[in-house]
Design a protein around this motif. Structure first.
Motif: not given
Ligand code: ZN
Length: 450
Positions: A124-140
């Motif tokens: 609870t004393a550790d506020h670090r955040i590590f993120i993995i991200s990708a995009h769900l949307d697609s396109r024509k």
């Protein structure tokens, strides 16, 4: 008189200037996670995402079978499935925000949704955040076409598959800091979902220390140049920081830190960690924020002062990306699951997973890292303070030639200061905290001081 210089030298990747053997030390917990990455899981995720027909951000959010709404509900259900075996550590929701027509790529009012799964840190004393991200949307091919088929198997169901697989595996483990697994919408419409999230993080002062953006990571061949290969991946990182450059430019120039900003430093960490844990995968560091004519979801994060990089396949096929599925003059177009190399996608997923796990098991950053520049001396003296998070087993002093892209020498110490008979004029230095099991924090470059 110099005091004893080094408590011990665990390994030196290279003797400066001369190649030597490389000793690879793996954390068995991370190695086991890496082995869990499964090509069948990855293939199942991608085929399911493609089954929604289109994932255009401006497609239906209410149709239960077709469109971005059905797709994001399914991603949420997957996160919830993983949460069931995570003892309450993993929770997921769809973070929605309303966008009104912008005269560009949003023509009607839309309820954009990022699917966010949070693996809450145990400390609870550790506020670090590590993120993995990708995009769900697609396109024509036509970005404003909200209804026609837009499979987006590689762009970017491949990245979403990596996010899901990392969540599935890592949510079974307990870490001090927090991990966030996110599939955003609105990337093709102008990085809308990631911009929303990065601004929210900045406004709420999230302590995001790394963002791994995965966009197009599953195909192994290039158009035009016809190169095939599945043993290399690219990591794009900005050099001079976009954020606060006006304030930092003079110190960067004075110390020669053009290649030691947060993003470049993270890219170097991804290369070192990934190549330690993933066989047959070389990480090519690209010294620019992104490719020509293209954007990515790491950019809103770097613009808001966070360390963020883009992971992308080595060889891109432009007859697949952003193309309607068709055959024209004997050439097949379209971004279909059949063109994914699942073994390659698995290695790129392992690269993400090993990096995230190593960061999640690392102590916090060494604090107040300073290099003594008061005296004319050919010794280098650096001191620092213990991190705010975790309990480090010790520290690595990192050393590299000023022209080297990666750290060449690593010296272990349990002290919080070190003197080495190597001139600060001729090398770059940094300090990492390291845990008992060898998990390093990101590197912190010393500033002049005492
Ligand atoms: Zn993309």
């Amino acid at each position: 008189m110099l005091k004893p210089l080094l408590s011990s030298i665990i390994f030196s990747v290279m003797v400066l200037g001369a190649r030597a053997q490389v000793l690879i030390h793996k954390d068995p917990e991370i190695s086991a996670c890496v082995q869990e990455v499964n090509t069948d899981s990855l293939s199942t995720y991608i085929r399911k995402l493609v089954s929604f027909g289109t994932r255009s951000t401006i497609s239906s959010t209410t149709d239960p079978q077709r469109g971005i709404g059905a797709a994001r509900n399914w991603v949420l259900s997957e996160f919830n499935r993983f949460a069931a075996s995570a003892d309450g550590r993993l929770s997921a929701f769809i973070d929605t925000v309303t966008y009104t027509p912008d005269g560009k790529r949003v023509s009607t009012t839309i309820h954009l949704g990022n699917v966010v799964a949070t693996l809450k840190g145990a400390d609870t004393a550790d506020h670090r955040i590590f993120i993995i991200s990708a995009h769900l949307d697609s396109r024509k091919s036509d970005i404003m076409d909200a209804t026609g088929d837009a499979p987006g198997a590689n762009d970017d169901a491949s990245g979403c598959a990596a996010v899901l697989e990392c969540a599935r595996i890592l949510s079974k483990h307990i870490f001090g800091p927090t991990l966030i697994f996110v599939t955003v919408s609105g990337e093709e419409q102008g990085l809308l979902g990631s911009t929303y999230m990065a601004k929210k993080a900045r406004a709420q002062n999230w302590d995001i220390q790394a963002v791994l953006n995965n966009d197009i990571i599953g195909s192994n061949n290039s158009s035009q140049t016809n190169i095939e290969g599945n043993t290399q991946v690219r990591v794009f990182s900005e050099g001079l920081p976009y954020y606060n450059l006006d304030k930092e430019a003079s110190i960067i120039r004075q110390l020669g830190l053009e290649n030691d900003g947060k993003a470049r430093s993270l890219a170097r960490y991804v290369k070192e960690t990934g190549e330690r844990y993933v066989d047959n995968l070389g990480v090519m560091l690209i010294y620019r924020n992104d490719r020509f004519l293209r954007g990515g979801d790491h950019t809103p994060y770097v613009e808001n002062g966070f360390a963020a990089i883009r992971i992308t396949e080595m060889n891109e096929n432009f007859t697949r990306q952003h193309q309607d599925v068709r055959t024209d003059k004997g050439i097949s177009y379209g971004d279909l699951p059949a063109f994914i190399d699942y073994a390659y996608l698995a290695r790129n997923t392992q690269l993400n997973l090993s990096t995230l796990a190593n960061l999640a098991k690392s102590p916090g950053l060494p604090q107040m890292v300073r290099m003594d520049t008061r005296d004319l001396t050919n010794n280098t003296h650096i001191n620092w303070q213990a991190p705010k998070e975790g309990s480090p087993h010790g520290y690595y002093l990192l050393i590299r030639e000023t022209t080297s892209p990666t750290w060449q020498k690593k010296i272990f110490t349990t002290q919080t200061d070190i003197t080495v008979p190597i001139s600060k004029d001729n090398y770059f230095f940094a300090v990492q905290s390291v845990s008992e099991t060898g998990n390093e924090s990101l590197a912190v470059v010393p500033l002049p001081g005492r």
